[in-house]
Write a protein that holds these residues in place. Structure first.
Motif, PDB file in Angstrom:
ATOM      1  N   PHE A  63       0.614  -1.033   0.076  1.00 27.87           N
ATOM      2  CA  PHE A  63       0.283   0.012   0.214  1.00 27.87           C
ATOM      3  C   PHE A  63       1.179   1.349  -0.139  1.00 27.87           C
ATOM      4  CE2 PHE A  63      -1.996   3.215   1.936  1.00 27.87           C
ATOM      5  CZ  PHE A  63      -2.947   3.217   1.547  1.00 27.87           C
ATOM      6  N   LEU A  64       1.229   1.250   0.794  1.00 35.16           N
ATOM      7  CA  LEU A  64       2.822   2.338   0.272  1.00 35.16           C
ATOM      8  C   LEU A  64       3.272   3.013  -0.313  1.00 35.16           C
ATOM      9  CD1 LEU A  64       4.116   1.750   4.579  1.00 35.16           C
ATOM     10  CD2 LEU A  64       2.356   3.385   3.894  1.00 35.16           C
ATOM     11  N   ALA A  65       4.084   1.362  -1.379  1.00 36.30           N
ATOM     12  CA  ALA A  65       4.294   1.787  -2.061  1.00 36.30           C
ATOM     13  C   ALA A  65       3.847   2.863  -3.081  1.00 36.30           C
ATOM     14  CB  ALA A  65       5.138   0.564  -2.409  1.00 36.30           C
ATOM     15  N   GLN A  66       2.273   1.766  -3.218  1.00 41.70           N
ATOM     16  CA  GLN A  66       1.671   2.488  -4.617  1.00 41.70           C
ATOM     17  C   GLN A  66       1.004   3.975  -4.082  1.00 41.70           C
ATOM     18  OE1 GLN A  66      -1.980   0.300  -4.533  1.00 41.70           O
ATOM     19  NE2 GLN A  66      -1.190  -1.381  -3.566  1.00 41.70           N
ATOM     20  N   VAL A  67       0.420   4.887  -3.331  1.00 41.07           N
ATOM     21  CA  VAL A  67       0.869   5.796  -2.618  1.00 41.07           C
ATOM     22  C   VAL A  67       2.079   6.519  -2.796  1.00 41.07           C
ATOM     23  CG1 VAL A  67       0.350   7.508  -0.214  1.00 41.07           C
ATOM     24  CG2 VAL A  67      -0.914   5.360  -0.649  1.00 41.07           C
ATOM     25  N   ARG A  68       3.061   5.661  -3.065  1.00 42.26           N
ATOM     26  CA  ARG A  68       4.164   6.946  -3.276  1.00 42.26           C
ATOM     27  C   ARG A  68       4.243   6.994  -4.693  1.00 42.26           C
ATOM     28  NH1 ARG A  68       7.447   3.163   0.496  1.00 42.26           N
ATOM     29  NH2 ARG A  68       7.595   2.209  -0.975  1.00 42.26           N
ATOM     30  N   GLY A  69       3.488   6.087  -5.497  1.00 43.02           N
ATOM     31  CA  GLY A  69       3.664   6.256  -7.353  1.00 43.02           C
ATOM     32  C   GLY A  69       4.146   4.861  -7.706  1.00 43.02           C
ATOM     33  N   LEU A  72       7.983   1.149 -10.890  1.00 40.22           N
ATOM     34  CA  LEU A  72       7.942   2.788 -11.633  1.00 40.22           C
ATOM     35  C   LEU A  72       7.986   2.937 -12.683  1.00 40.22           C
ATOM     36  CD1 LEU A  72       9.685   4.398  -9.206  1.00 40.22           C
ATOM     37  CD2 LEU A  72       7.139   4.933  -9.101  1.00 40.22           C
ATOM     38  N   ALA A  73       6.176   4.103 -13.813  1.00 39.97           N
ATOM     39  CA  ALA A  73       6.590   3.735 -14.667  1.00 39.97           C
ATOM     40  C   ALA A  73       6.746   5.766 -14.659  1.00 39.97           C
ATOM     41  CB  ALA A  73       4.931   3.635 -15.472  1.00 39.97           C
ATOM     42  N   PRO A  74       7.884   5.731 -16.165  1.00 43.07           N
ATOM     43  CA  PRO A  74       7.938   4.333 -17.294  1.00 43.07           C
ATOM     44  C   PRO A  74       9.633   3.822 -16.982  1.00 43.07           C
ATOM     45  CG  PRO A  74       8.242   7.383 -17.851  1.00 43.07           C
ATOM     46  CD  PRO A  74       8.430   7.075 -16.021  1.00 43.07           C
ATOM     47  N   GLY A  75      10.103   4.044 -16.112  1.00 43.51           N
ATOM     48  CA  GLY A  75      11.457   3.813 -16.448  1.00 43.51           C
ATOM     49  C   GLY A  75      11.544   2.269 -15.924  1.00 43.51           C
ATOM     50  N   PHE A  76      10.410   1.776 -14.973  1.00 43.40           N
ATOM     51  CA  PHE A  76      10.340   0.318 -14.875  1.00 43.40           C
ATOM     52  C   PHE A  76      11.859  -0.423 -14.583  1.00 43.40           C
ATOM     53  CE2 PHE A  76       7.348   1.130 -18.020  1.00 43.40           C
ATOM     54  CZ  PHE A  76       6.387   0.832 -17.298  1.00 43.40           C
ATOM     55  N   PRO A  77      12.142   0.879 -13.095  1.00 45.59           N
ATOM     56  CA  PRO A  77      13.471  -0.149 -12.268  1.00 45.59           C
ATOM     57  C   PRO A  77      13.666  -1.749 -11.595  1.00 45.59           C
ATOM     58  CG  PRO A  77      12.651   1.313 -10.687  1.00 45.59           C
ATOM     59  CD  PRO A  77      11.637   1.739 -12.058  1.00 45.59           C
ATOM     60  N   GLU A  78      12.659  -2.096 -11.487  1.00 46.24           N
ATOM     61  CA  GLU A  78      12.570  -3.002 -10.964  1.00 46.24           C
ATOM     62  C   GLU A  78      12.471  -3.881 -12.081  1.00 46.24           C
ATOM     63  OE1 GLU A  78      12.979  -3.977  -7.508  1.00 46.24           O
ATOM     64  OE2 GLU A  78      12.720  -2.088  -6.978  1.00 46.24           O
ATOM     65  N   LEU A  79      11.792  -3.940 -13.533  1.00 50.55           N
ATOM     66  CA  LEU A  79      11.926  -5.151 -14.044  1.00 50.55           C
ATOM     67  C   LEU A  79      13.493  -5.139 -14.620  1.00 50.55           C
ATOM     68  CD1 LEU A  79      10.439  -6.353 -16.365  1.00 50.55           C
ATOM     69  CD2 LEU A  79       9.630  -4.327 -17.368  1.00 50.55           C
ATOM     70  N   HIS A  80      13.737  -4.200 -14.762  1.00 48.64           N
ATOM     71  CA  HIS A  80      15.117  -4.203 -15.717  1.00 48.64           C
ATOM     72  C   HIS A  80      16.239  -4.747 -14.542  1.00 48.64           C
ATOM     73  CE1 HIS A  80      14.815  -1.211 -19.100  1.00 48.64           C
ATOM     74  NE2 HIS A  80      14.238  -0.511 -18.525  1.00 48.64           N
ATOM     75  N   ARG A  81      15.986  -4.430 -13.416  1.00 50.96           N
ATOM     76  CA  ARG A  81      17.004  -5.568 -12.229  1.00 50.96           C
ATOM     77  C   ARG A  81      16.977  -6.958 -12.702  1.00 50.96           C
ATOM     78  NH1 ARG A  81      17.883  -1.793  -8.298  1.00 50.96           N
ATOM     79  NH2 ARG A  81      15.551  -1.571  -8.124  1.00 50.96           N
ATOM     80  N   ARG A 109      -5.057   5.930  -7.042  1.00 48.96           N
ATOM     81  CA  ARG A 109      -4.650   7.559  -8.681  1.00 48.96           C
ATOM     82  C   ARG A 109      -4.907   8.268  -7.445  1.00 48.96           C
ATOM     83  NH1 ARG A 109      -6.916   4.212 -11.955  1.00 48.96           N
ATOM     84  NH2 ARG A 109      -6.215   3.732 -13.328  1.00 48.96           N
ATOM     85  N   PRO A 110      -4.503   9.875  -7.410  1.00 41.48           N
ATOM     86  CA  PRO A 110      -4.414  10.685  -6.357  1.00 41.48           C
ATOM     87  C   PRO A 110      -6.311  11.460  -6.152  1.00 41.48           C
ATOM     88  CG  PRO A 110      -2.848  11.156  -7.447  1.00 41.48           C
ATOM     89  CD  PRO A 110      -3.177  10.104  -7.991  1.00 41.48           C
TER      90      PRO A 110
END
Length: 92
Positions: A9-15, A44-53, A78-79
């Motif tokens: 949930f905290l991750a979703q609130v951070r975007g 995080l879109a559009p960079g997708f750091p977790e997917l790249h990792r 969403r906000p």
């Protein structure tokens, strides 16, 4: 005792949003047989750091050759959807 919010949930609130990757690959011993692997995480879109990792790990540690990757991403919170409510509603 105060309930602690979940890390998801905290991750979703951070975007962060739910990212799903459909990875097509083949193994060296069966080069004509394409296989599928589905992977999901909050990213995080559009960079997708977790997917790249994850894909960097795949290239280093797994003997399968990547063929293609399809990515879907959805922000679950969403906000405009998150708002504080002032008041109490009682239903009898």
């Amino acid at each position: 005792m105060v309930a602690k919010p979940s890390p998801d949930f905290l991750a979703q609130v951070r975007g962060y949003g739910l990212t799903t990757a459909e990875i097509s690959y083949w193994m060296p011993d069966h080069p004509k047989l394409i296989q599928l692997f589905v992977w999901q995480t909050y990213d995080l879109a559009p960079g997708f750091p977790e997917l790249h990792r994850f894909l960097d790990h795949w290239r280093r540690e797994i003997e399968a050759t990547l063929h293609s990757i399809r990515v879907a991403h959805q922000h679950l919170i969403r906000p405009a959807e998150f708002r504080a409510v002032d008041g109490v509603i009682t239903i009898n």
